[in-house]
Design a protein around this motif. Structure first.
Motif, PDB file in Angstrom:
ATOM      1  N   MET A   1       0.836  -1.172   0.000  1.00 43.17           N
ATOM      2  CA  MET A   1       0.000   0.000   0.000  1.00 43.17           C
ATOM      3  C   MET A   1       0.888   1.244   0.000  1.00 43.17           C
ATOM      4  SD  MET A   1      -3.011   0.745   2.651  1.00 43.17           S
ATOM      5  CE  MET A   1      -3.507   2.383   2.976  1.00 43.17           C
ATOM      6  N   SER A   2       0.605   2.183  -0.853  1.00 42.97           N
ATOM      7  CA  SER A   2       1.426   3.385  -0.954  1.00 42.97           C
ATOM      8  C   SER A   2       1.045   4.397   0.122  1.00 42.97           C
ATOM      9  CB  SER A   2       1.267   4.010  -2.332  1.00 42.97           C
ATOM     10  OG  SER A   2      -0.046   4.470  -2.492  1.00 42.97           O
ATOM     11  N   LYS A   3       1.961   5.344   0.323  1.00 49.43           N
ATOM     12  CA  LYS A   3       1.697   6.389   1.297  1.00 49.43           C
ATOM     13  C   LYS A   3       0.675   7.366   0.736  1.00 49.43           C
ATOM     14  CE  LYS A   3       5.829   7.964   1.613  1.00 49.43           C
ATOM     15  NZ  LYS A   3       7.005   8.738   2.006  1.00 49.43           N
ATOM     16  N   PRO A   4      -0.233   7.855   1.569  1.00 47.86           N
ATOM     17  CA  PRO A   4      -1.179   8.862   1.073  1.00 47.86           C
ATOM     18  C   PRO A   4      -0.468  10.188   0.839  1.00 47.86           C
ATOM     19  CG  PRO A   4      -1.510   8.501   3.408  1.00 47.86           C
ATOM     20  CD  PRO A   4      -0.491   7.490   2.953  1.00 47.86           C
TER      21      PRO A   4
ATOM     22  N   ASP B   1      -5.810   6.796  10.829  1.00 43.47           N
ATOM     23  CA  ASP B   1      -5.448   5.977   9.681  1.00 43.47           C
ATOM     24  C   ASP B   1      -3.995   6.161   9.283  1.00 43.47           C
ATOM     25  OD1 ASP B   1      -7.980   4.992   9.587  1.00 43.47           O
ATOM     26  OD2 ASP B   1      -8.653   6.305   7.955  1.00 43.47           O
ATOM     27  N   SER B   2      -3.375   7.225   9.784  1.00 43.15           N
ATOM     28  CA  SER B   2      -1.966   7.440   9.496  1.00 43.15           C
ATOM     29  C   SER B   2      -1.211   6.205   9.952  1.00 43.15           C
ATOM     30  CB  SER B   2      -1.476   8.682  10.229  1.00 43.15           C
ATOM     31  OG  SER B   2      -0.128   8.921   9.949  1.00 43.15           O
TER      32      SER B   2
ATOM     33  N   LYS C   1       1.493   4.924  11.363  1.00 42.38           N
ATOM     34  CA  LYS C   1       2.023   4.562  12.672  1.00 42.38           C
ATOM     35  C   LYS C   1       1.531   5.486  13.778  1.00 42.38           C
ATOM     36  CE  LYS C   1       5.776   2.096  10.903  1.00 42.38           C
ATOM     37  NZ  LYS C   1       7.037   1.534  11.032  1.00 42.38           N
ATOM     38  N   PHE C   2       0.577   6.313  13.478  1.00 42.05           N
ATOM     39  CA  PHE C   2       0.079   7.232  14.500  1.00 42.05           C
ATOM     40  C   PHE C   2      -1.016   6.540  15.288  1.00 42.05           C
ATOM     41  CE2 PHE C   2      -2.569  10.656  16.139  1.00 42.05           C
ATOM     42  CZ  PHE C   2      -1.616  11.437  16.734  1.00 42.05           C
ATOM     43  N   THR C   3      -0.686   6.085  16.475  1.00 39.22           N
ATOM     44  CA  THR C   3      -1.685   5.435  17.309  1.00 39.22           C
ATOM     45  C   THR C   3      -1.647   6.042  18.683  1.00 39.22           C
ATOM     46  OG1 THR C   3      -0.127   3.723  17.943  1.00 39.22           O
ATOM     47  CG2 THR C   3      -1.570   3.222  16.106  1.00 39.22           C
ATOM     48  N   LEU C   4      -2.786   6.275  19.210  1.00 38.63           N
ATOM     49  CA  LEU C   4      -2.898   6.774  20.572  1.00 38.63           C
ATOM     50  C   LEU C   4      -3.487   5.698  21.482  1.00 38.63           C
ATOM     51  CD1 LEU C   4      -4.307  10.300  19.766  1.00 38.63           C
ATOM     52  CD2 LEU C   4      -2.003   9.728  20.463  1.00 38.63           C
ATOM     53  N   LYS C   5      -3.483   4.461  21.017  1.00 39.94           N
ATOM     54  CA  LYS C   5      -4.106   3.394  21.781  1.00 39.94           C
ATOM     55  C   LYS C   5      -3.411   3.150  23.112  1.00 39.94           C
ATOM     56  CE  LYS C   5      -6.072   0.987  17.844  1.00 39.94           C
ATOM     57  NZ  LYS C   5      -5.877   2.004  16.855  1.00 39.94           N
ATOM     58  N   SER C   6      -2.079   3.308  23.146  1.00 41.16           N
ATOM     59  CA  SER C   6      -1.362   3.122  24.384  1.00 41.16           C
ATOM     60  C   SER C   6      -1.488   4.342  25.293  1.00 41.16           C
ATOM     61  CB  SER C   6       0.113   2.839  24.122  1.00 41.16           C
ATOM     62  OG  SER C   6       0.698   3.950  23.501  1.00 41.16           O
ATOM     63  N   GLN C   7      -1.948   5.436  24.741  1.00 35.97           N
ATOM     64  CA  GLN C   7      -2.115   6.672  25.489  1.00 35.97           C
ATOM     65  C   GLN C   7      -3.594   6.853  25.805  1.00 35.97           C
ATOM     66  OE1 GLN C   7       0.781   8.534  25.658  1.00 35.97           O
ATOM     67  NE2 GLN C   7       1.894   7.191  24.296  1.00 35.97           N
ATOM     68  N   LYS C   8      -3.891   7.737  26.688  1.00 38.31           N
ATOM     69  CA  LYS C   8      -5.267   8.171  26.840  1.00 38.31           C
ATOM     70  C   LYS C   8      -5.575   9.067  25.660  1.00 38.31           C
ATOM     71  CE  LYS C   8      -5.517   7.781  31.765  1.00 38.31           C
ATOM     72  NZ  LYS C   8      -5.422   8.415  33.023  1.00 38.31           N
TER      73      LYS C   8
ATOM     74  N   MET D   1       0.619  15.910  11.157  1.00 35.99           N
ATOM     75  CA  MET D   1      -0.787  15.502  11.116  1.00 35.99           C
ATOM     76  C   MET D   1      -1.594  16.183  12.224  1.00 35.99           C
ATOM     77  SD  MET D   1      -1.404  13.536   8.537  1.00 35.99           S
ATOM     78  CE  MET D   1      -2.907  12.671   8.940  1.00 35.99           C
ATOM     79  N   ILE D   2      -1.017  16.332  13.404  1.00 34.25           N
ATOM     80  CA  ILE D   2      -1.726  16.989  14.508  1.00 34.25           C
ATOM     81  C   ILE D   2      -1.958  18.465  14.181  1.00 34.25           C
ATOM     82  CG2 ILE D   2      -1.607  17.656  16.937  1.00 34.25           C
ATOM     83  CD1 ILE D   2      -0.030  15.055  17.421  1.00 34.25           C
ATOM     84  N   VAL D   3      -0.943  19.137  13.638  1.00 35.06           N
ATOM     85  CA  VAL D   3      -1.121  20.539  13.242  1.00 35.06           C
ATOM     86  C   VAL D   3      -2.192  20.636  12.163  1.00 35.06           C
ATOM     87  CG1 VAL D   3      -0.023  22.555  12.203  1.00 35.06           C
ATOM     88  CG2 VAL D   3       1.208  21.226  13.904  1.00 35.06           C
ATOM     89  N   ALA D   4      -2.166  19.716  11.204  1.00 31.23           N
ATOM     90  CA  ALA D   4      -3.174  19.718  10.140  1.00 31.23           C
ATOM     91  C   ALA D   4      -4.570  19.510  10.725  1.00 31.23           C
ATOM     92  CB  ALA D   4      -2.864  18.628   9.116  1.00 31.23           C
ATOM     93  N   TYR D   5      -4.674  18.674  11.734  1.00 36.36           N
ATOM     94  CA  TYR D   5      -5.966  18.449  12.398  1.00 36.36           C
ATOM     95  C   TYR D   5      -6.483  19.755  13.008  1.00 36.36           C
ATOM     96  CZ  TYR D   5      -9.289  16.901  15.939  1.00 36.36           C
ATOM     97  OH  TYR D   5     -10.401  16.761  16.720  1.00 36.36           O
TER      98      TYR D   5
END
Length: 155
Positions: free
Chosen positions: A1-4, A142-143, A145-152, A126-130
């Motif tokens: 899968m290519s990068k967006p 969907d990015s 490797k951007f996961t906040l699952k381990s974080q609150k 991505m956060i600044v874009a958000y």
């Protein structure tokens, strides 16, 4: 899968680069004037609310929006477990005054590997874009490797 590919990517990077100038401009607006207001009218002709006037001053709307987006991204990043390394990478890559640093150089300064620095950089953009309204929350998750699952949930 290519990068967006995002059409706003370069714009957001420029927003991040302009943060030190915007911060300085914002701080200059909030400084207390120590010069006397000279006017022919007693009391200067206006209500003296110096502190209130300083507190409500803002940059022009587009600049204020960019400044707030980067400030919010810094606050969100500061709440992550790896905040110090992430902010070191961003600081070295975007805001270093002495000389231009590549992402590899920023990785060395933050004592992380190159791939980790790439991930930290992408996450911050991505956060600044958000906060600028360019990316949705789903795009953040969907990015690759951007996961906040381990974080609150920090957003």
């Amino acid at each position: 899968m290519s990068k967006p590919r995002y059409p706003w990517w370069g714009y957001i990077k420029n927003v991040i680069r302009s943060y030190p100038e915007l911060k300085q401009e914002y701080e200059n607006l909030h400084e207390q004037s120590i010069t006397v207001s000279l006017s022919g009218m007693p009391g200067g002709g206006e209500v003296s609310r110096g502190t209130e006037n300083i507190a409500i001053r803002e940059l022009p709307k587009p600049k204020q929006r960019r400044y707030n987006a980067v400030c919010n991204a810094i606050e969100v990043t500061a709440r992550l477990k790896t905040s110090t390394e992430r902010l070191k990478v961003v600081n070295a890559y975007y805001w270093r005054k002495s000389k231009k640093v590549t992402l590899g150089g920023a990785a060395n300064q933050a004592n992380v590997c190159y791939e980790t620095a790439v991930n930290y950089h992408r996450d911050f953009v991505m956060i600044v874009a958000y906060f600028m309204g360019e990316a949705t929350y789903e795009e953040l998750n969907d990015s690759q490797k951007f996961t906040l699952k381990s974080q609150k949930n920090v957003l």
